[in-house]
Motif scaffolding. Sequence first.
Motif, PDB file in Angstrom:
ATOM      1  N   MET A   1      -9.048  -6.464   9.019  1.00  0.00           N
ATOM      2  CA  MET A   1     -10.504  -6.469   8.956  1.00  0.00           C
ATOM      3  C   MET A   1     -11.044  -5.843   7.675  1.00  0.00           C
ATOM      4  SD  MET A   1     -11.176  -5.483  12.976  1.00  0.00           S
ATOM      5  CE  MET A   1     -12.795  -4.850  12.681  1.00  0.00           C
ATOM      6  N   SER A   2     -10.315  -4.901   7.124  1.00  0.00           N
ATOM      7  CA  SER A   2     -10.803  -4.168   5.957  1.00  0.00           C
ATOM      8  C   SER A   2     -10.270  -4.705   4.634  1.00  0.00           C
ATOM      9  CB  SER A   2     -10.435  -2.685   6.085  1.00  0.00           C
ATOM     10  OG  SER A   2      -9.031  -2.523   6.084  1.00  0.00           O
ATOM     11  N   GLY A   3      -9.214  -5.503   4.706  1.00  0.00           N
ATOM     12  CA  GLY A   3      -8.609  -6.004   3.474  1.00  0.00           C
ATOM     13  C   GLY A   3      -7.729  -4.988   2.774  1.00  0.00           C
ATOM     14  N   VAL A   4      -7.348  -3.944   3.496  1.00  0.00           N
ATOM     15  CA  VAL A   4      -6.432  -2.925   2.970  1.00  0.00           C
ATOM     16  C   VAL A   4      -5.037  -3.284   3.472  1.00  0.00           C
ATOM     17  CG1 VAL A   4      -5.846  -0.466   2.988  1.00  0.00           C
ATOM     18  CG2 VAL A   4      -8.246  -1.165   2.948  1.00  0.00           C
ATOM     19  N   THR A   5      -4.057  -3.244   2.601  1.00  0.00           N
ATOM     20  CA  THR A   5      -2.715  -3.636   3.006  1.00  0.00           C
ATOM     21  C   THR A   5      -2.206  -2.754   4.144  1.00  0.00           C
ATOM     22  OG1 THR A   5      -1.588  -2.209   1.415  1.00  0.00           O
ATOM     23  CG2 THR A   5      -2.147  -4.445   0.673  1.00  0.00           C
ATOM     24  N   GLN A   6      -1.362  -3.358   4.961  1.00  0.00           N
ATOM     25  CA  GLN A   6      -0.771  -2.623   6.084  1.00  0.00           C
ATOM     26  C   GLN A   6       0.009  -1.412   5.586  1.00  0.00           C
ATOM     27  OE1 GLN A   6      -1.126  -3.386   9.476  1.00  0.00           O
ATOM     28  NE2 GLN A   6      -0.155  -1.408   9.783  1.00  0.00           N
ATOM     29  N   SER A   7       0.718  -1.566   4.479  1.00  0.00           N
ATOM     30  CA  SER A   7       1.514  -0.444   3.957  1.00  0.00           C
ATOM     31  C   SER A   7       0.620   0.716   3.520  1.00  0.00           C
ATOM     32  CB  SER A   7       2.410  -0.894   2.805  1.00  0.00           C
ATOM     33  OG  SER A   7       1.642  -1.386   1.728  1.00  0.00           O
ATOM     34  N   THR A   8      -0.545   0.421   2.976  1.00  0.00           N
ATOM     35  CA  THR A   8      -1.468   1.484   2.575  1.00  0.00           C
ATOM     36  C   THR A   8      -2.016   2.207   3.797  1.00  0.00           C
ATOM     37  OG1 THR A   8      -2.082   0.338   0.533  1.00  0.00           O
ATOM     38  CG2 THR A   8      -3.631   1.980   1.361  1.00  0.00           C
ATOM     39  N   VAL A   9      -2.426   1.451   4.803  1.00  0.00           N
ATOM     40  CA  VAL A   9      -2.946   2.061   6.029  1.00  0.00           C
ATOM     41  C   VAL A   9      -1.847   2.883   6.699  1.00  0.00           C
ATOM     42  CG1 VAL A   9      -3.996   1.646   8.287  1.00  0.00           C
ATOM     43  CG2 VAL A   9      -4.669   0.242   6.331  1.00  0.00           C
ATOM     44  N   ASP A  10      -0.634   2.346   6.765  1.00  0.00           N
ATOM     45  CA  ASP A  10       0.491   3.092   7.340  1.00  0.00           C
ATOM     46  C   ASP A  10       0.744   4.385   6.578  1.00  0.00           C
ATOM     47  OD1 ASP A  10       0.938   1.244   9.357  1.00  0.00           O
ATOM     48  OD2 ASP A  10       2.573   0.226   8.300  1.00  0.00           O
ATOM     49  N   GLY A  11       0.643   4.329   5.255  1.00  0.00           N
ATOM     50  CA  GLY A  11       0.838   5.522   4.435  1.00  0.00           C
ATOM     51  C   GLY A  11      -0.184   6.596   4.746  1.00  0.00           C
ATOM     52  N   ILE A  12      -1.420   6.183   4.962  1.00  0.00           N
ATOM     53  CA  ILE A  12      -2.473   7.144   5.314  1.00  0.00           C
ATOM     54  C   ILE A  12      -2.200   7.725   6.693  1.00  0.00           C
ATOM     55  CG2 ILE A  12      -4.934   7.411   5.810  1.00  0.00           C
ATOM     56  CD1 ILE A  12      -5.421   5.164   3.699  1.00  0.00           C
ATOM     57  N   ILE A  13      -1.867   6.869   7.652  1.00  0.00           N
ATOM     58  CA  ILE A  13      -1.619   7.312   9.025  1.00  0.00           C
ATOM     59  C   ILE A  13      -0.409   8.249   9.096  1.00  0.00           C
ATOM     60  CG2 ILE A  13      -1.003   6.552  11.367  1.00  0.00           C
ATOM     61  CD1 ILE A  13      -3.899   5.889  10.538  1.00  0.00           C
ATOM     62  N   LYS A  14       0.658   7.908   8.380  1.00  0.00           N
ATOM     63  CA  LYS A  14       1.883   8.720   8.414  1.00  0.00           C
ATOM     64  C   LYS A  14       1.811   9.952   7.529  1.00  0.00           C
ATOM     65  CE  LYS A  14       4.755   4.731   9.455  1.00  0.00           C
ATOM     66  NZ  LYS A  14       5.743   3.779   8.950  1.00  0.00           N
ATOM     67  N   GLY A  15       0.792  10.021   6.680  1.00  0.00           N
ATOM     68  CA  GLY A  15       0.632  11.191   5.816  1.00  0.00           C
ATOM     69  C   GLY A  15       1.389  11.116   4.505  1.00  0.00           C
ATOM     70  N   THR A  16       1.991   9.962   4.206  1.00  0.00           N
ATOM     71  CA  THR A  16       2.689   9.842   2.929  1.00  0.00           C
ATOM     72  C   THR A  16       1.702   9.612   1.788  1.00  0.00           C
ATOM     73  OG1 THR A  16       3.100   7.487   3.338  1.00  0.00           O
ATOM     74  CG2 THR A  16       4.852   9.030   3.933  1.00  0.00           C
ATOM     75  N   ALA A  17       0.522   9.084   2.121  1.00  0.00           N
ATOM     76  CA  ALA A  17      -0.560   8.968   1.139  1.00  0.00           C
ATOM     77  C   ALA A  17      -1.429  10.211   1.321  1.00  0.00           C
ATOM     78  CB  ALA A  17      -1.365   7.700   1.376  1.00  0.00           C
ATOM     79  N   LYS A  18      -1.177  11.223   0.521  1.00  0.00           N
ATOM     80  CA  LYS A  18      -1.826  12.528   0.691  1.00  0.00           C
ATOM     81  C   LYS A  18      -3.292  12.537   0.296  1.00  0.00           C
ATOM     82  CE  LYS A  18       1.813  14.821   2.070  1.00  0.00           C
ATOM     83  NZ  LYS A  18       1.890  15.220   3.448  1.00  0.00           N
ATOM     84  N   ASN A  19      -3.674  11.641  -0.613  1.00  0.00           N
ATOM     85  CA  ASN A  19      -5.039  11.657  -1.123  1.00  0.00           C
ATOM     86  C   ASN A  19      -5.539  10.222  -1.302  1.00  0.00           C
ATOM     87  OD1 ASN A  19      -7.412  12.630  -2.138  1.00  0.00           O
ATOM     88  ND2 ASN A  19      -6.600  13.145  -4.139  1.00  0.00           N
ATOM     89  N   PRO A  20      -5.917   9.564  -0.194  1.00  0.00           N
ATOM     90  CA  PRO A  20      -6.347   8.170  -0.292  1.00  0.00           C
ATOM     91  C   PRO A  20      -7.576   8.024  -1.193  1.00  0.00           C
ATOM     92  CG  PRO A  20      -6.636   8.994   1.949  1.00  0.00           C
ATOM     93  CD  PRO A  20      -5.995  10.075   1.165  1.00  0.00           C
ATOM     94  N   LYS A  21      -7.597   6.949  -1.965  1.00  0.00           N
ATOM     95  CA  LYS A  21      -8.704   6.699  -2.884  1.00  0.00           C
ATOM     96  C   LYS A  21      -9.985   6.421  -2.109  1.00  0.00           C
ATOM     97  CE  LYS A  21      -5.815   4.728  -6.476  1.00  0.00           C
ATOM     98  NZ  LYS A  21      -5.516   3.551  -7.285  1.00  0.00           N
TER      99      LYS A  21
END
Length: 78
Positions: A28-48
């Motif tokens: 729905m948002s056009g954000v890749t699944q891997s990016t969303v997963d990274g945010i959810i799992k905490g591997t993306a520490k500082n989402p843009k």
Amino acid sequence: MEYSEIISKRILELCKKRKITVNKLSTMSGVTQSTVDGIIKGTAKNPKIKTLHKLSIGLSMTLSEFLDFKELNDFTFE
């Protein structure tokens, strides 16, 4: 609690409230699944901000609404 954990918790709560999966939010948002997963799992520490903006649009809310919640308002950046 870290900033990334706060954002992850917010996304999960909003998905639950809207009865959608994280995968559906990605679509729905056009954000890749891997990016969303990274945010959810905490591997993306500082989402843009651009990513958070896209997610908020996918959740049918403004970025201001997305970011206006107690845990984030109480958070102190060092």
